[in-house]
Design an enzyme around this catalytic site. Structure first.
Site, PDB file in Angstrom:
ATOM      1  N   GLU A   1      10.248  15.437  15.694  1.00 28.34           N
ATOM      2  CA  GLU A   1      10.617  15.323  14.286  1.00 28.34           C
ATOM      3  C   GLU A   1       9.743  16.277  13.470  1.00 28.34           C
ATOM      4  O   GLU A   1       8.524  16.151  13.449  1.00 28.34           O
ATOM      5  CB  GLU A   1      10.403  13.889  13.793  1.00 28.34           C
ATOM      6  CG  GLU A   1      10.859  13.711  12.358  1.00 28.34           C
ATOM      7  CD  GLU A   1      10.669  12.294  11.844  1.00 28.34           C
ATOM      8  OE1 GLU A   1       9.608  11.699  12.116  1.00 28.34           O
ATOM      9  OE2 GLU A   1      11.571  11.802  11.157  1.00 28.34           O
TER      10      GLU A   1
ATOM     11  N   GLU B   1      10.357   0.927  10.177  1.00 26.89           N
ATOM     12  CA  GLU B   1      11.401   1.952   9.995  1.00 26.89           C
ATOM     13  C   GLU B   1      10.698   3.276  10.248  1.00 26.89           C
ATOM     14  O   GLU B   1       9.820   3.674   9.486  1.00 26.89           O
ATOM     15  CB  GLU B   1      11.978   1.850   8.584  1.00 26.89           C
ATOM     16  CG  GLU B   1      13.340   2.494   8.464  1.00 26.89           C
ATOM     17  CD  GLU B   1      13.256   3.837   7.808  1.00 26.89           C
ATOM     18  OE1 GLU B   1      13.254   4.846   8.559  1.00 26.89           O
ATOM     19  OE2 GLU B   1      13.178   3.894   6.583  1.00 26.89           O
TER      20      GLU B   1
ATOM     21  N   LYS C   1       0.850  -1.200   0.000  1.00 27.17           N
ATOM     22  CA  LYS C   1       0.000   0.000   0.000  1.00 27.17           C
ATOM     23  C   LYS C   1       0.883   1.247   0.000  1.00 27.17           C
ATOM     24  O   LYS C   1       1.538   1.562   0.990  1.00 27.17           O
ATOM     25  CB  LYS C   1      -0.921   0.056   1.226  1.00 27.17           C
ATOM     26  CG  LYS C   1      -2.003   1.118   1.002  1.00 27.17           C
ATOM     27  CD  LYS C   1      -2.588   1.693   2.264  1.00 27.17           C
ATOM     28  CE  LYS C   1      -1.761   2.751   2.910  1.00 27.17           C
ATOM     29  NZ  LYS C   1      -1.619   4.015   2.142  1.00 27.17           N
TER      30      LYS C   1
ATOM     31  N   CYS D   1      13.698  10.627   7.182  1.00 26.82           N
ATOM     32  CA  CYS D   1      13.677  10.189   8.583  1.00 26.82           C
ATOM     33  C   CYS D   1      15.055  10.367   9.207  1.00 26.82           C
ATOM     34  O   CYS D   1      15.170  10.525  10.411  1.00 26.82           O
ATOM     35  CB  CYS D   1      13.213   8.756   8.684  1.00 26.82           C
ATOM     36  SG  CYS D   1      13.982   7.712   7.465  1.00 26.82           S
TER      37      CYS D   1
HETATM   38  P1  ADP Z   1       3.540  10.536   7.251  1.00 25.52           P
HETATM   39  O1  ADP Z   1       3.458  11.213   8.562  1.00 25.52           O
HETATM   40  O2  ADP Z   1       4.868  10.536   6.620  1.00 25.52           O
HETATM   41  O3  ADP Z   1       2.393  10.812   6.343  1.00 25.52           O
HETATM   42  P2  ADP Z   1       2.438   8.147   8.146  1.00 25.52           P
HETATM   43  O4  ADP Z   1       3.107   7.315   9.170  1.00 25.52           O
HETATM   44  O5  ADP Z   1       1.195   8.876   8.511  1.00 25.52           O
HETATM   45  O6  ADP Z   1       3.527   9.064   7.613  1.00 25.52           O
HETATM   46  O7  ADP Z   1       2.126   7.336   6.819  1.00 25.52           O
HETATM   47  C1  ADP Z   1       3.003   6.388   6.260  1.00 25.52           C
HETATM   48  C2  ADP Z   1       2.160   5.293   5.662  1.00 25.52           C
HETATM   49  O8  ADP Z   1       1.346   4.741   6.700  1.00 25.52           O
HETATM   50  C3  ADP Z   1       1.187   5.757   4.582  1.00 25.52           C
HETATM   51  O9  ADP Z   1       1.121   4.758   3.577  1.00 25.52           O
HETATM   52  C4  ADP Z   1      -0.128   5.851   5.320  1.00 25.52           C
HETATM   53  O10 ADP Z   1      -1.260   5.675   4.490  1.00 25.52           O
HETATM   54  C5  ADP Z   1      -0.007   4.695   6.290  1.00 25.52           C
HETATM   55  N1  ADP Z   1      -0.862   4.806   7.485  1.00 25.52           N
HETATM   56  C6  ADP Z   1      -1.268   5.920   8.120  1.00 25.52           C
HETATM   57  N2  ADP Z   1      -2.078   5.615   9.165  1.00 25.52           N
HETATM   58  C7  ADP Z   1      -2.170   4.263   9.205  1.00 25.52           C
HETATM   59  C8  ADP Z   1      -2.827   3.326  10.055  1.00 25.52           C
HETATM   60  N3  ADP Z   1      -3.599   3.723  11.075  1.00 25.52           N
HETATM   61  N4  ADP Z   1      -2.683   1.999   9.800  1.00 25.52           N
HETATM   62  C9  ADP Z   1      -1.917   1.581   8.759  1.00 25.52           C
HETATM   63  N5  ADP Z   1      -1.270   2.419   7.917  1.00 25.52           N
HETATM   64  C10 ADP Z   1      -1.382   3.741   8.132  1.00 25.52           C
END
Ligand code: ADP
Length: 532
Positions: A436, A304, A229, A339
């Site tokens: 961060e 990560e 995804k 990161c």
């Molecule tokens: P950023 O802050 O860089 O947007 P996130 O950690 O929010 O990073 O997102 C990184 C990935 O995690 C994206 O593919 C996002 O769709 C996914 N993501 C965000 N929330 C969830 C969740 N509750 N469960 C699984 N995947 C998630």
């Protein structure tokens, strides 16, 4: 210093992994469409215009619900494409396809050298389509096309080429066993390393193609089947990569790609009971959610996550200009959306003013603009949400009394541009020092006593990366040994290679990406004992 100079050159022409806030919810105020023209993006243009679907069981299919969402160009907030807004049902179909492909076994039972050749071909195809991929990445993420062309795309190809070589080298051991309670028996014991099974992979938006490669390469070379995804902000190069995987001859169902939001598609993948492992790159906050979601069927987890990396400059660095360029690259590369960004610049007092002034001078010279403009050295942040997050931190730092040497504001234009920012006179308690930011904001702190330096450098919940700049090689090694970080760069920064493990101590993650270490996360060890 050569490597440092090389990477700083990369940065001035413009690596998660992770993460500011959650990139969720309707993300962008819609503005007048400023779609790319055939002339501006000759390679990507035709592809961008085609309808975008999920890749499930070797077929391109819409979301079961029929819903789509808009993907935006962060340089001007125009709509680039619409992709499936997938939910639990799409994830379920993709996981079922991956399970069928895994159980039927065309991939895990394929001769290792055939699997390796196929992955090598994927690397070749990425290089053959490098210009197109760099254009799509630049439009989708905002990074300069030139940077995507010399960094993201070749690194992604190299990852597949490197992992292709591992397909024939996933070996177990023969183990001489003694078995105290069977003194007269003889045994032949050995281990096999087998794929984990169906793997869910959730990736971020800062290096969309490269993060897909980091995840898919090791999973595939070890014979797993995958549901990937991509981030909702930047799903496009993953979809193009899906086409290249099919072109390379990957059997159906081995890789399934499902676009959608984190709270829906991502959460469903992390929680799915028929997924054997989830690999995530993103924010520490979402990393925790992944761990909770994975608990249902106790799937394996690798993470990560975020960072707040110290970059330490000693007065005996020798070539101060190279250190300054390196420190600027450490924070400004990829707009600080790394990161491992060197976001805490710790400088020995005697050279503090010179280094801060030097990094600020670099910051002021960085030319902001759309990623496709050949003169652009720094593009917009990836999304309106990220833009708000970074500018909020900038304002918070001012309220908390920090001194802004340069930057600290949004920059002009219709896109999500912010000024490269250098901050000093900070206190350890300030949010801009502790959290961060995931943007082009560096906080500079002087130090006098090397003995205090280590505890200050390690005073963070994160432990992803660190930099040390000194000509005293013994001191550099002593400090590298004391730093609680998964990577330490000495007299260089942002040096990545498919053969180098990358990952975090503390709350920066579980496990490592790349190198042979990553293969541990994609294999199960089976002990087989034969009574003789
Ligand atoms: P950023 O802050 O860089 O947007 P996130 O950690 O929010 O990073 O997102 C990184 C990935 O995690 C994206 O593919 C996002 O769709 C996914 N993501 C965000 N929330 C969830 C969740 N509750 N469960 C699984 N995947 C998630």
């Amino acid at each position: 210093m050569k490597t440092a100079l090389l990477s700083s050159r990369l940065a001035t022409r413009s690596l998660k992994s992770s993460h500011g806030g959650n990139g969720h919810g309707p993300r962008h105020a819609r503005r007048a469409s400023c779609a790319p023209t055939a002339a501006s993006v000759p390679h990507a243009f035709a592809w961008l215009k085609r309808p975008k679907h999920n890749l499930i069981a070797g077929r391109w299919v819409p979301a079961a619900s029929g819903k789509v969402f808009d993907v935006f160009n962060p340089a001007d907030a125009s709509v680039l494409a619409r992709v499936p807004d997938s939910d639990k049902e799409d994830i379920h179909r993709a996981v079922a396809a991956a399970r069928r492909a895994f159980d039927a076994g065309p991939w895990r039972r394929m001769k290792p050298n055939e699997r390796g050749k196929l992955l090598w071909r994927v690397g070749d195809l990425i290089l053959e389509h490098a210009d197109e991929l760099a254009e799509i990445e630049s439009l989708d993420n905002g990074k300069p096309r030139a940077v995507a062309r010399v960094a993201d795309v070749p690194l992604a190809a190299d990852l597949f080429h490197y992992m292709a070589g591992w397909a024939t080298k996933i070996e177990g051991h023969t183990i001489p066993i003694s078995v105290p309670y069977a003194p007269d028996a003889r045994f032949h014991a050995f281990t096999l390393r087998e794929p984990v099974g169906v793997v869910g992979q959730i990736i971020p938006w800062n290096f969309p193609l490269l993060m897909a490669a980091w995840k898919l390469g090791p999973a595939l070379t070890t014979g797993n089947c995958v549901v990937l995804k991509p981030a909702e902000q930047t799903p496009l190069t993953a979809l193009r990569l899906g086409e290249l995987l099919l072109e390379a001859g990957l059997p159906e169902g081995v890789v399934n790609i499902v676009t959608g939001f984190g709270e829906t598609a991502g959460a469903a993948l992390a929680a799915h009971d028929d997924v054997d492992k989830v690999a995530f790159t993103g924010s520490t906050e979402v990393g925790r959610l992944i761990v909770h979601a994975a608990a249902g069927n106790l799937k394996k987890v690798s993470l990560e996550l975020g960072g707040k990396s110290p970059n330490i400059v000693f007065k005996d660095v020798g070539d101060l200009d190279a250190a300054i360029a390196g420190a600027a690259n450490a924070i400004f590369f990829n707009h600080g959306q790394c990161c491992c960004a060197g976001s805490r610049l710790m400088v020995e007092k005697d050279v503090f003013d010179a280094v801060v002034a030097g990094v600020a001078a670099h910051a002021k010279k960085i030319k902001l603009g759309p990623g496709l403009d050949p003169g652009t050295q720094m593009g917009p942040l990836v999304s309106e949400e990220q833009f708000r997050r970074v500018t909020n931190y900038m304002h918070q730092g001012k309220q908390e009394g920090a001194c802004y040497v340069t930057g600290g504001e949004k920059a002009g234009g219709r896109g999500y541009f912010v000024q490269p920012t250098v901050v000093k006179d900070v206190k350890p308690s300030m949010s801009i020092v502790r959290e961060e930011i995931f943007g082009p904001v560096v906080v500079a702190e002087p130090f006098t006593k090397p003995e205090e330096l280590i505890s200050r450098a390690n005073d963070t919940p994160y432990g992803l990366a660190a930099g040390v700049w000194t000509r005293d090689i013994a001191k550099a090694h002593r400090i590298a040994a004391e730093l609680r970080a998964g990577t330490v760069w000495i007299n260089c920064y942002n040096v990545f290679d498919a053969a180098l493990p990358f990952g975090g101590y503390k709350q920066s993650g579980w496990g490592r990406e790349m190198g042979h270490e990553v293969l541990e996360h994609y294999t199960e060890t089976k002990a087989v004992v034969v009574g003789l």
